[in-house]
Design a protein around this motif. Structure first.
Motif, PDB file in Angstrom:
ATOM      1  N   ASN A   1      11.973 -37.471 -62.777  1.00  0.00           N
ATOM      2  CA  ASN A   1      12.181 -36.528 -63.887  1.00  0.00           C
ATOM      3  C   ASN A   1      13.467 -36.794 -64.677  1.00  0.00           C
ATOM      4  O   ASN A   1      13.433 -36.836 -65.915  1.00  0.00           O
ATOM      5  N   PRO A   2      14.624 -36.985 -64.012  1.00  0.00           N
ATOM      6  CA  PRO A   2      15.833 -37.287 -64.790  1.00  0.00           C
ATOM      7  C   PRO A   2      15.716 -38.581 -65.586  1.00  0.00           C
ATOM      8  O   PRO A   2      16.229 -38.683 -66.706  1.00  0.00           O
ATOM      9  N   ILE A   3      15.043 -39.583 -64.997  1.00  0.00           N
ATOM     10  CA  ILE A   3      14.861 -40.863 -65.694  1.00  0.00           C
ATOM     11  C   ILE A   3      13.997 -40.681 -66.930  1.00  0.00           C
ATOM     12  O   ILE A   3      14.329 -41.167 -68.025  1.00  0.00           O
ATOM     13  N   ILE A   4      12.889 -39.977 -66.779  1.00  0.00           N
ATOM     14  CA  ILE A   4      11.965 -39.751 -67.903  1.00  0.00           C
ATOM     15  C   ILE A   4      12.664 -39.016 -69.039  1.00  0.00           C
ATOM     16  O   ILE A   4      12.591 -39.423 -70.202  1.00  0.00           O
ATOM     17  N   TYR A   5      13.364 -37.934 -68.706  1.00  0.00           N
ATOM     18  CA  TYR A   5      14.001 -37.136 -69.762  1.00  0.00           C
ATOM     19  C   TYR A   5      15.212 -37.841 -70.367  1.00  0.00           C
ATOM     20  O   TYR A   5      15.521 -37.642 -71.544  1.00  0.00           O
ATOM     21  N   SER A   6      15.879 -38.676 -69.592  1.00  0.00           N
ATOM     22  CA  SER A   6      17.009 -39.436 -70.146  1.00  0.00           C
ATOM     23  C   SER A   6      16.531 -40.533 -71.089  1.00  0.00           C
ATOM     24  O   SER A   6      17.183 -40.834 -72.092  1.00  0.00           O
ATOM     25  N   VAL A   7      15.388 -41.139 -70.757  1.00  0.00           N
ATOM     26  CA  VAL A   7      14.857 -42.228 -71.579  1.00  0.00           C
ATOM     27  C   VAL A   7      14.137 -41.694 -72.815  1.00  0.00           C
ATOM     28  O   VAL A   7      14.312 -42.222 -73.926  1.00  0.00           O
ATOM     29  N   LYS A   8      13.340 -40.647 -72.648  1.00  0.00           N
ATOM     30  CA  LYS A   8      12.465 -40.176 -73.721  1.00  0.00           C
ATOM     31  C   LYS A   8      13.049 -39.079 -74.605  1.00  0.00           C
ATOM     32  O   LYS A   8      12.531 -38.809 -75.677  1.00  0.00           O
ATOM     33  N   THR A   9      14.124 -38.427 -74.158  1.00  0.00           N
ATOM     34  CA  THR A   9      14.707 -37.331 -74.947  1.00  0.00           C
ATOM     35  C   THR A   9      16.070 -37.759 -75.474  1.00  0.00           C
ATOM     36  O   THR A   9      17.023 -37.930 -74.707  1.00  0.00           O
ATOM     37  N   LYS A  10      16.151 -37.926 -76.790  1.00  0.00           N
ATOM     38  CA  LYS A  10      17.355 -38.469 -77.421  1.00  0.00           C
ATOM     39  C   LYS A  10      18.581 -37.598 -77.152  1.00  0.00           C
ATOM     40  O   LYS A  10      19.662 -38.104 -76.846  1.00  0.00           O
ATOM     41  N   GLN A  11      18.406 -36.270 -77.234  1.00  0.00           N
ATOM     42  CA  GLN A  11      19.552 -35.372 -77.049  1.00  0.00           C
ATOM     43  C   GLN A  11      20.118 -35.449 -75.635  1.00  0.00           C
ATOM     44  O   GLN A  11      21.333 -35.442 -75.437  1.00  0.00           O
ATOM     45  N   ILE A  12      19.213 -35.545 -74.647  1.00  0.00           N
ATOM     46  CA  ILE A  12      19.657 -35.666 -73.251  1.00  0.00           C
ATOM     47  C   ILE A  12      20.352 -36.996 -73.041  1.00  0.00           C
ATOM     48  O   ILE A  12      21.407 -37.079 -72.385  1.00  0.00           O
ATOM     49  N   ARG A  13      19.793 -38.043 -73.618  1.00  0.00           N
ATOM     50  CA  ARG A  13      20.377 -39.382 -73.477  1.00  0.00           C
ATOM     51  C   ARG A  13      21.785 -39.420 -74.054  1.00  0.00           C
ATOM     52  O   ARG A  13      22.702 -39.971 -73.434  1.00  0.00           O
ATOM     53  N   ARG A  14      21.961 -38.818 -75.222  1.00  0.00           N
ATOM     54  CA  ARG A  14      23.285 -38.784 -75.850  1.00  0.00           C
ATOM     55  C   ARG A  14      24.281 -37.981 -75.011  1.00  0.00           C
ATOM     56  O   ARG A  14      25.435 -38.392 -74.836  1.00  0.00           O
ATOM     57  N   ALA A  15      23.815 -36.827 -74.489  1.00  0.00           N
ATOM     58  CA  ALA A  15      24.703 -35.979 -73.694  1.00  0.00           C
ATOM     59  C   ALA A  15      25.133 -36.676 -72.407  1.00  0.00           C
ATOM     60  O   ALA A  15      26.308 -36.621 -72.009  1.00  0.00           O
ATOM     61  N   VAL A  16      24.187 -37.355 -71.750  1.00  0.00           N
ATOM     62  CA  VAL A  16      24.505 -38.069 -70.507  1.00  0.00           C
ATOM     63  C   VAL A  16      25.492 -39.206 -70.782  1.00  0.00           C
ATOM     64  O   VAL A  16      26.463 -39.398 -70.040  1.00  0.00           O
ATOM     65  N   LYS A  17      25.257 -39.964 -71.873  1.00  0.00           N
ATOM     66  CA  LYS A  17      26.172 -41.052 -72.231  1.00  0.00           C
ATOM     67  C   LYS A  17      27.562 -40.516 -72.532  1.00  0.00           C
ATOM     68  O   LYS A  17      28.575 -41.124 -72.156  1.00  0.00           O
ATOM     69  N   LYS A  18      27.616 -39.380 -73.194  1.00  0.00           N
ATOM     70  CA  LYS A  18      28.903 -38.768 -73.538  1.00  0.00           C
ATOM     71  C   LYS A  18      29.675 -38.379 -72.285  1.00  0.00           C
ATOM     72  O   LYS A  18      30.886 -38.614 -72.181  1.00  0.00           O
ATOM     73  N   ILE A  19      28.961 -37.797 -71.302  1.00  0.00           N
ATOM     74  CA  ILE A  19      29.604 -37.390 -70.054  1.00  0.00           C
ATOM     75  C   ILE A  19      30.092 -38.609 -69.277  1.00  0.00           C
ATOM     76  O   ILE A  19      31.228 -38.638 -68.787  1.00  0.00           O
ATOM     77  N   LEU A  20      29.238 -39.622 -69.170  1.00  0.00           N
ATOM     78  CA  LEU A  20      29.617 -40.830 -68.428  1.00  0.00           C
ATOM     79  C   LEU A  20      30.770 -41.555 -69.101  1.00  0.00           C
ATOM     80  O   LEU A  20      31.664 -42.093 -68.434  1.00  0.00           O
ATOM     81  N   HIS A  21      30.771 -41.573 -70.438  1.00  0.00           N
ATOM     82  CA  HIS A  21      31.840 -42.234 -71.186  1.00  0.00           C
ATOM     83  C   HIS A  21      33.163 -41.499 -70.989  1.00  0.00           C
ATOM     84  O   HIS A  21      34.211 -42.126 -70.824  1.00  0.00           O
ATOM     85  N   SER A  22      33.116 -40.164 -70.998  1.00  0.00           N
ATOM     86  CA  SER A  22      34.345 -39.379 -70.841  1.00  0.00           C
ATOM     87  C   SER A  22      34.931 -39.579 -69.440  1.00  0.00           C
ATOM     88  O   SER A  22      36.146 -39.564 -69.248  1.00  0.00           O
ATOM     89  N   LYS A  23      34.067 -39.788 -68.428  1.00  0.00           N
ATOM     90  CA  LYS A  23      34.550 -40.014 -67.072  1.00  0.00           C
ATOM     91  C   LYS A  23      35.180 -41.401 -66.919  1.00  0.00           C
ATOM     92  O   LYS A  23      36.115 -41.600 -66.154  1.00  0.00           O
ATOM     93  N   ASP A  24      34.631 -42.362 -67.683  1.00  0.00           N
ATOM     94  CA  ASP A  24      35.226 -43.706 -67.646  1.00  0.00           C
ATOM     95  C   ASP A  24      36.640 -43.713 -68.205  1.00  0.00           C
ATOM     96  O   ASP A  24      37.503 -44.439 -67.723  1.00  0.00           O
ATOM     97  N   ILE A  25      36.824 -42.880 -69.220  1.00  0.00           N
ATOM     98  CA  ILE A  25      38.149 -42.775 -69.825  1.00  0.00           C
ATOM     99  C   ILE A  25      39.127 -42.080 -68.903  1.00  0.00           C
ATOM    100  O   ILE A  25      40.218 -42.532 -68.653  1.00  0.00           O
TER     101      ILE A  25
END
Length: 314
Positions: free
Chosen positions: A290-314
């Motif tokens: 389910n997380p994979i499907i919604y991360s791949v197919k839902t643009k808003q979720i994908r952007r939010a996840v990338k934003k969170i992961l990027h902020s943690k890298d910083i």
């Protein structure tokens, strides 16, 4: 007969089973299962964290997705301890009350997942068929009420099914055939008449998962009817695209469930480890996918996840 009745007390101990015939390879078998649990727990936690912390995701569709992630987390945690305990430490013993508790939560989160998928189907139907009324129909308070109703419904339907196991006497082998407590598995160990238990269990599953699947199908019949009435091909495509993730979630929930039923009914000639592996994986497929499907197919979720992961890298 009194000895039989004593076996229903809290002193009874069941023995769970790993993978029959492959006990020597339990450590190796545990590796993919451990990876699946890590994926399920981290993926759903990340989705849940994204929805809670990102204001742009504070919409009905994502509130329902947060409910789905919560049920997936619960489903994963319900089996994690006993399954990995068997593979790593050969910890097969489980008390009667602990077995009933695990069985209840596995069934509860399964029924809740089915109910959430139905709520998400309703969400897609309202969004596509009544877009102008969407915000007024699915208000925050109404979504909260739906969430509470899902929990209450599952609890009321499943409590009698699990509680009735206490009335049974267990005079046969106390070895279960799964690495978690499975309702039919426990009933097979009883030397008491289980007709009432079978009837209550079947009624509970038909009135929850069975009814939900029919209503989800009906929702999509109405959605397709609405989409086909849209003149513009681009608008049709856009409307259908909002349902792809949900259709995927429905598929990975119901297909393994149906497959397991068919294997138990028609696959009696298959080696025991085939039944066990399918039973062990079918509960993990939805939480992992389910997380994979919604991360791949839902643009808003994908952007939010990338934003969170990027902020943690910083």
């Amino acid at each position: 007969m009194s000895n039989f009745q004593n076996t229903t007390s809290s002193s009874i101990i069941f023995l769970l089973t790993g993978v029959p015939g492959l006990e020597a390879f339990h450590i190796w078998i545990s590796i993919p299962f451990c990876l699946l649990y890590i994926t399920a727990l981290s993926g759903n936690s990340l989705i849940l964290f994204a929805i809670v912390t990102q204001p742009g995701l504070h919409e009905p569709m994502y509130y329902f997705l947060s409910m789905l992630s919560t049920t997936d987390l619960g489903l994963s945690i319900s089996t994690l301890v006993t399954m990995l305990g068997i593979f790593w430490f050969n910890a097969r013993k489980i008390s009667f009350n602990a077995c009933l508790s695990q069985m209840f939560f596995i069934k509860l989160f399964t029924v809740m997942e089915s109910s959430v998928l139905l709520a998400m189907a309703f969400d897609r139907f309202v969004a596509i068929s009544h877009p102008l009324k969407y915000a007024t129909i699915l208000t925050d308070s109404r979504i909260a009420q739906i969430g509470v109703a899902i929990v209450i419904r599952g609890t009321l339907m499943l409590t009698p099914m699990v509680a009735l196991l206490k009335r049974l006497s267990y005079c046969r082998s106390l070895v279960l055939h799964h690495s978690y407590c499975f309702h039919p598995d426990v009933m097979k160990l009883s030397c008491t008449d289980t007709k009432i238990n079978n009837a209550v269990g079947l009624t509970a599953m038909i009135s929850t998962v069975g009814v939900d699947s029919i209503l989800i199908l009906l929702s999509y019949v109405l959605i397709i009817k609405t989409v086909l009435s849209i003149a513009s091909p681009e608008e049709r495509k856009k409307a259908f695209s909002t349902c792809i993730s949900h259709i995927g979630a429905v598929g990975i929930f119901y297909i393994p469930l149906i497959s397991l039923s068919f294997v138990h009914r028609f696959g009696k000639q298959a080696p025991p480890y085939v039944h066990t592996m399918i039973a062990n994986t079918y509960l993990l497929i939805p939480p992992v996918m389910n997380p994979i499907i919604y991360s791949v197919k839902t643009k808003q979720i994908r952007r939010a996840v990338k934003k969170i992961l990027h902020s943690k890298d910083i």
